[in-house]
Design an enzyme around this catalytic site. Structure first.
Site, PDB file in Angstrom:
ATOM      1  N   GLU A  94       0.860  -1.204   0.000  1.00 12.22           N
ATOM      2  CA  GLU A  94       0.000   0.000   0.000  1.00 12.22           C
ATOM      3  C   GLU A  94       0.894   1.251   0.000  1.00 12.22           C
ATOM      4  O   GLU A  94       1.950   1.266   0.635  1.00 12.22           O
ATOM      5  CB  GLU A  94      -0.830  -0.012   1.287  1.00 12.22           C
ATOM      6  CG  GLU A  94      -1.656   1.239   1.545  1.00 12.22           C
ATOM      7  CD  GLU A  94      -2.273   1.263   2.966  1.00 12.22           C
ATOM      8  OE1 GLU A  94      -1.644   0.745   3.923  1.00 12.22           O
ATOM      9  OE2 GLU A  94      -3.385   1.801   3.093  1.00 12.22           O
ATOM     10  N   ASN A 154      -6.943   6.311  -1.823  1.00 11.80           N
ATOM     11  CA  ASN A 154      -5.857   5.384  -1.524  1.00 11.80           C
ATOM     12  C   ASN A 154      -6.067   4.207  -2.494  1.00 11.80           C
ATOM     13  O   ASN A 154      -6.994   3.411  -2.318  1.00 11.80           O
ATOM     14  CB  ASN A 154      -5.960   4.947  -0.060  1.00 11.80           C
ATOM     15  CG  ASN A 154      -4.783   4.100   0.378  1.00 11.80           C
ATOM     16  OD1 ASN A 154      -4.062   3.555  -0.446  1.00 11.80           O
ATOM     17  ND2 ASN A 154      -4.602   3.977   1.687  1.00 11.80           N
ATOM     18  N   LYS A 164      -9.349   2.109  -2.003  1.00 12.12           N
ATOM     19  CA  LYS A 164      -9.582   1.568  -0.655  1.00 12.12           C
ATOM     20  C   LYS A 164     -10.930   2.017  -0.086  1.00 12.12           C
ATOM     21  O   LYS A 164     -11.221   3.218  -0.037  1.00 12.12           O
ATOM     22  CB  LYS A 164      -8.448   2.012   0.263  1.00 12.12           C
ATOM     23  CG  LYS A 164      -8.478   1.436   1.671  1.00 12.12           C
ATOM     24  CD  LYS A 164      -7.200   1.857   2.405  1.00 12.12           C
ATOM     25  CE  LYS A 164      -7.109   1.309   3.811  1.00 12.12           C
ATOM     26  NZ  LYS A 164      -5.814   1.705   4.440  1.00 12.12           N
ATOM     27  N   GLU A 180      -6.045   8.819   7.662  1.00  9.18           N
ATOM     28  CA  GLU A 180      -6.555   8.403   6.336  1.00  9.18           C
ATOM     29  C   GLU A 180      -7.913   9.036   6.053  1.00  9.18           C
ATOM     30  O   GLU A 180      -8.205   9.384   4.916  1.00  9.18           O
ATOM     31  CB  GLU A 180      -6.645   6.884   6.252  1.00  9.18           C
ATOM     32  CG  GLU A 180      -5.299   6.222   6.101  1.00  9.18           C
ATOM     33  CD  GLU A 180      -5.410   4.798   5.624  1.00  9.18           C
ATOM     34  OE1 GLU A 180      -5.938   4.563   4.534  1.00  9.18           O
ATOM     35  OE2 GLU A 180      -4.964   3.913   6.381  1.00  9.18           O
ATOM     36  N   CYS A 192      -4.922  -2.967   2.736  1.00  8.56           N
ATOM     37  CA  CYS A 192      -4.662  -2.891   4.179  1.00  8.56           C
ATOM     38  C   CYS A 192      -5.890  -3.164   5.045  1.00  8.56           C
ATOM     39  O   CYS A 192      -6.292  -4.293   5.206  1.00  8.56           O
ATOM     40  CB  CYS A 192      -4.007  -1.564   4.545  1.00  8.56           C
ATOM     41  SG  CYS A 192      -3.262  -1.649   6.191  1.00  8.56           S
ATOM     42  N   ASN A 219       0.181  -1.110   5.427  1.00  6.23           N
ATOM     43  CA  ASN A 219       1.080  -0.382   6.335  1.00  6.23           C
ATOM     44  C   ASN A 219       0.423  -0.483   7.704  1.00  6.23           C
ATOM     45  O   ASN A 219      -0.517   0.265   7.998  1.00  6.23           O
ATOM     46  CB  ASN A 219       1.147   1.107   5.981  1.00  6.23           C
ATOM     47  CG  ASN A 219       1.964   1.416   4.742  1.00  6.23           C
ATOM     48  OD1 ASN A 219       3.131   1.776   4.831  1.00  6.23           O
ATOM     49  ND2 ASN A 219       1.337   1.292   3.583  1.00  6.23           N
TER      50      ASN A 219
HETATM   51  N1  CDV Z   1      -3.045   1.410   6.609  1.00  7.14           N
HETATM   52  C1  CDV Z   1      -3.995   0.805   7.346  1.00  7.14           C
HETATM   53  O1  CDV Z   1      -5.115   0.619   6.888  1.00  7.14           O
HETATM   54  N2  CDV Z   1      -3.666   0.425   8.615  1.00  7.14           N
HETATM   55  C2  CDV Z   1      -4.581  -0.178   9.527  1.00  7.14           C
HETATM   56  C3  CDV Z   1      -4.253   0.158  10.950  1.00  7.14           C
HETATM   57  C4  CDV Z   1      -4.430   1.588  11.250  1.00  7.14           C
HETATM   58  C5  CDV Z   1      -5.076  -0.648  11.928  1.00  7.14           C
HETATM   59  C6  CDV Z   1      -4.617  -1.686   9.387  1.00  7.14           C
HETATM   60  O2  CDV Z   1      -5.722  -2.239   9.326  1.00  7.14           O
HETATM   61  O3  CDV Z   1      -3.576  -2.330   9.384  1.00  7.14           O
END
Ligand code: CDV
Length: 309
Positions: free
Chosen positions: A47, A107, A124, A143, A169, A194
């Site tokens: 990501e 994103n 996303k 975000e 993510c 991430n």
């Molecule tokens: N980049 C993300 O979406 N990170 C989230 C954190 C903040 C919980 C994740 O689900 O890994």
């Protein structure tokens, strides 16, 4: 005909705020070279692969964050990666911050076929975090300030001999993500992430617990939809903020079959037989025979919890 896809999961170590797109692309190219040496058909990057994880930085004027975004894809900085992928006849997927011509922010990740054409774009949908600066948190996760929720759904594309979908993510923690793709017959979900090593709202929730939830989410999504899942981390210490690793490939039985050790740039390649998805799809998760949609209304009909009277 064999439907084995050699998939490279290409983890990136930390990217500092000061690092240029060109420097990152050089690192991504090095990983692509390593993947080619292992005969990869498809390489998956994290990501927001082109920059540091900038949503941890608060800008009062959100337009000050626009320099982290890409107004076109490909663009001159990224073109060498597209050129090499086409030269190697390797598909690829990576995430980036997208700024549209209308000034919208997403994103985003793309899926590029072996001829170098973008065949799929995903934005996303499950954006974690908050909009305003939150002094209660150990670190910011903005975000919701910098991105709109994705507006493209969870499509699946017929490419590279199979049915491939993307998510990003936090999406991987939501069963709906996989099921919407499962209902399109998805055989491989590719995703980048991430994930900070600590929970900003619960400091005692550290890396081991975060890793447990990560594996649990991937295994459940893979098994319950009988699909491969390829999850690729950005890892390590970015300007004093630590991201957990955990790059891995999970088979349609929910088992981890390959994993990157450590928090640096690194690549694993695994032969993913797309036909391995068939058994689960034809038996316990044969949706057509077993799903009972007359009981699933609340899943699309409401957002929050509605407790009984
Ligand atoms: N980049 C993300 O979406 N990170 C989230 C954190 C903040 C919980 C994740 O689900 O890994």
């Amino acid at each position: 005909m064999s439907r084995v896809l050699n998939v490279a999961a290409a983890q990136l170590g930390p990217i500092q705020k000061s690092e240029t797109r060109e420097a990152v692309i050089t690192r991504m190219i090095r990983l692509m070279d390593l993947a080619k040496a292992k005969s990869a058909d498809l390489i998956v990057y994290p990501e927001l692969a082109l920059t540091t994880f900038f949503p941890r930085w608060h800008h009062e004027d959100r337009a000050e964050a626009d320099h982290w975004f890409e107004a076109a894809m490909p663009n001159p900085a990224v073109q060498p990666l597209f050129d090499l992928a086409r030269h190697y006849k390797m598909g690829m997927s990576f995430g980036y911050a997208e700024l549209t011509p209308e000034g919208r922010h997403f994103n985003t990740s793309v899926l590029v076929d072996k001829e170098g054409s973008i065949v799929g774009k995903y934005r996303k949908i499950h954006l974690p975090g908050h909009v305003e600066y939150d002094p209660q948190r150990t670190h910011q996760h903005l975000e919701k300030r910098y991105f709109e929720p994705g507006d493209l759904g969870f499509p699946v594309w017929r490419t590279m001999g199979g049915l491939i979908g993307m998510c990003i993510c936090n999406d991987r923690r939501w069963p709906e993500t996989y099921r919407v793709m499962g209902l399109q017959g998805v055989e491989m979900v590719v995703l980048g992430f991430n994930t900070p090593s600590v929970n900003s709202q619960r400091n005692e929730e550290a890396a081991d617990r975060r890793m447990f939830h990560h594996k649990l989410s991937l295994a459940a999504g893979a098994y319950q939809n009988s699909t491969w899942v390829v999850a690729v981390a950005k890892a390590g210490d970015e300007d004093g903020h630590h991201l957990m690793g955990g790059t891995m490939i999970v088979n349609p039985d929910g088992e981890i079959v390959a994993m990157v050790d450590g928090e640096e740039d690194g690549v694993i390649v695994h032969p993913c037989d797309l036909d391995d998805t068939q058994f689960g799809k034809e038996t316990i998760f044969d949706f057509k025979r077993h799903r009972r949609i007359e009981h699933y209304g609340p899943i699309t009909g409401q957002v929050g919890v509605v407790e009984p009277e």
